[in-house]
Design an enzyme around this catalytic site. Structure first.
Site, PDB file in Angstrom:
ATOM      1  CG  ASP A  39      46.838  47.380  42.382  1.00 14.50           C
ATOM      2  OD1 ASP A  39      47.317  46.680  43.293  1.00 14.50           O
ATOM      3  OD2 ASP A  39      46.270  46.895  41.382  1.00 14.50           O
ATOM      4  CG  ASP A  41      49.798  41.722  38.741  1.00 11.97           C
ATOM      5  OD1 ASP A  41      50.891  41.659  38.160  1.00 11.97           O
ATOM      6  OD2 ASP A  41      48.839  40.980  38.481  1.00 11.97           O
ATOM      7  CE  LYS A 235      44.851  47.438  46.866  1.00 13.11           C
ATOM      8  NZ  LYS A 235      45.619  47.648  45.623  1.00 13.11           N
ATOM      9  CG  ASP A 260      44.210  46.474  37.860  1.00  7.55           C
ATOM     10  OD1 ASP A 260      44.395  46.574  39.102  1.00  7.55           O
ATOM     11  OD2 ASP A 260      44.214  45.390  37.264  1.00  7.55           O
TER      12      ASP A 260
END
Lengths: 321, 321
Positions: A39, A41, A235, A260
């Site tokens: 991922d 950001d 996702k 995250d």
């Protein structure tokens, strides 16, 4: 590496446990992997600033021969824009085919799902339109729309494009009641008109603790009007992983998902039998992980990552020669 | 008349049964009632046309000394506008205090719930603003809003009104991402900023089978962004009935709720211990009622009305001298 297993459960019904990835375990886990899905950001950068050590860690992984792919629910950038940003921030060079954004994956889905000649009505921005164009999916142009008159009866008589066979919902700063109205009218043509959305993220976090509404808000509005559920390409749906796996020779047991967010990155990774690694540089705290670990609820257990690090810079020692 | 009972269950656990209201039963049920609450669209009229016999039936009920009140989830008209429409279509004269629209009820709720000096940020139209003004609730003016710049960071820096203590969501043809953004920013100030909505209707049906998105779509968008649930003043919430009961001396056992929707009109009536009467002139078919009758699910049982008529004109014979 993690074997494929039932969602949220270790083999034999043991609970998932999340361990810090360090020392010999880190060497072993990274050594056994041939692919890492990142991922972006909150993992590689925040806004326009790379997270400290992230670029160095990815450069070492790349030098060690690992395949690096990028999986992001953000529908506001094209694959090429991600490649440009990775280069700009000092990450190893990536090609567009290594980037799986929800705009690209949505275009890919519609290319397969729409009958020949059918077009998409798009709630989204220029990047979503660009990915549809790239994939050869006909679509109405995005942008602002006004209600076609003062009264509800006027709104229900505005012209519809006969070729539309899908409504696609992505991030759309021009989202409006007028566009919601048109989306509903296309969907009321019947179940043959597909309802597809890029992702369900509720909010987009900004620097300094601020947040703006995410695509999930717009999806809910359309789903409520249409009284049906959208197919989500992003996702935690496994479709995004399936896109990666259809492009590359992926062995889930040799693949690490790094993210995250528990309810998107980690859930998708666990669902697809990947090894999951949480970084604490984004929206999740270790306390949340502990709460899920201690829960008997299978849905919460499926949010528990295999490993965590404070930051992916923590992987650097395990990547030294 | 129906005694107060547990939601969805007859006393002793018997299932609810919906009977046609006719003959002696109709005389008896209407004779025992002193108040009737009417939903409007689909019950009294469709669009600008009164349903045949509806005005005559209400005139006879009024002449027989019944109290007639109007309870509607529509937040786009003021109480006065309903009085005007009732008169225009030949219904017995009504005063604004007999009309309980969701705009009025929302204003009433906020007048009680907001601390002195606090204002409402309104997603809604002129009628909602007019009812807030009438109730003395300070509020920001409704209408279109534009994003205050090109980038998300600009959107999160737009000025906020310090006095805002509630976000109120009603029907808003100017609903937009820009307004959703502002609503979220007010709600992120903390739980002291109330989230209130007029109703959850998914769609507004139009003549000829067309439909436009209802307020419920906008409510879902705001709830998803804010990650909390709105307080709903409209049906099926009992707040709307409580408004009626606080204005008039209402005995639920002598009150009939007349409506065309099971999940709003009939559910509220059953929840509040009223006698419930479904008219088939609106959105509901008798087949749907039968399906709920035969279900063992308490939630579905609570949607079963006590009685039905094809149209409220069917009440006329029971109202003859």
């Amino acid at each position: 590496m993690a074997e494929h297993r039932e969602q949220g459960q270790e083999p034999g019904g043991r609970r998932r446990r999340c361990r810090r990835l360090e020392g010999e375990a880190a060497r072993s886990v990274l050594g056994a992997a041939d692919t890492l899905l990142f991922d972006c950001d909150g993992v590689l950068w925040r806004g326009e600033a790379a997270l400290g050590g992230a670029a160095a860690a990815l450069c070492r992984l790349s030098a060690a021969g690992k395949r690096l792919c990028y999986v992001t629910n953000n529908s506001s950038r094209t694959r090429q824009a991600y490649c440009d940003k990775l280069r700009r921030l000092g990450f190893p060079p990536a090609e567009p085919r290594h980037v799986f954004g929800s705009a690209h994956c949505a275009a890919r889905f519609l290319r397969q799902a729409l009958p020949p000649g059918a077009a998409a009505y798009v709630l989204g921005g220029p990047a979503l339109a660009a990915e549809l164009r790239e994939a050869g999916v006909p679509h109405l142009p995005p942008g602002p729309a006004a209600l076609p008159g003062p009264a509800p009866a006027d709104w229900a008589r505005a012209p519809l494009e006969p070729a539309v066979g899908a409504v696609l919902v992505g991030f759309d700063e021009h989202f409006s009641y007028a566009k919601l109205c048109q989306a509903l009218r296309y969907l009321l043509r019947g179940p043959d008109c597909l309802l597809v959305a890029t992702n369900r993220d509720h909010r987009l976090p900004l620097e300094g603790g601020a947040a703006i509404p995410g695509t999930g808000c717009l999806v809910k509005a359309v789903e409520t009007a249409a009284e049906r559920e959208a197919f989500i390409v992003g996702k935690p749906n496994r479709y995004m992983f399936d896109c990666v796996a259809s492009e590359f020779d992926i062995d889930p047991a040799r693949t690490i998902m790094v993210g995250d967010r528990l309810d998107t990155d980690i859930l998708m990774g666990n669902t697809c039998g990947l090894t999951t690694l949480l970084t604490l540089t984004g929206v999740t705290t270790l306390e949340e992980v502990k709460g899920h670990e201690e829960s008997d609820c299978p849905a919460r257990q499926s949010l528990v990552p295999d490993y965590y690090v404070d930051s992916i810079a923590d992987l650097l020692p395990a990547l030294e020669d």
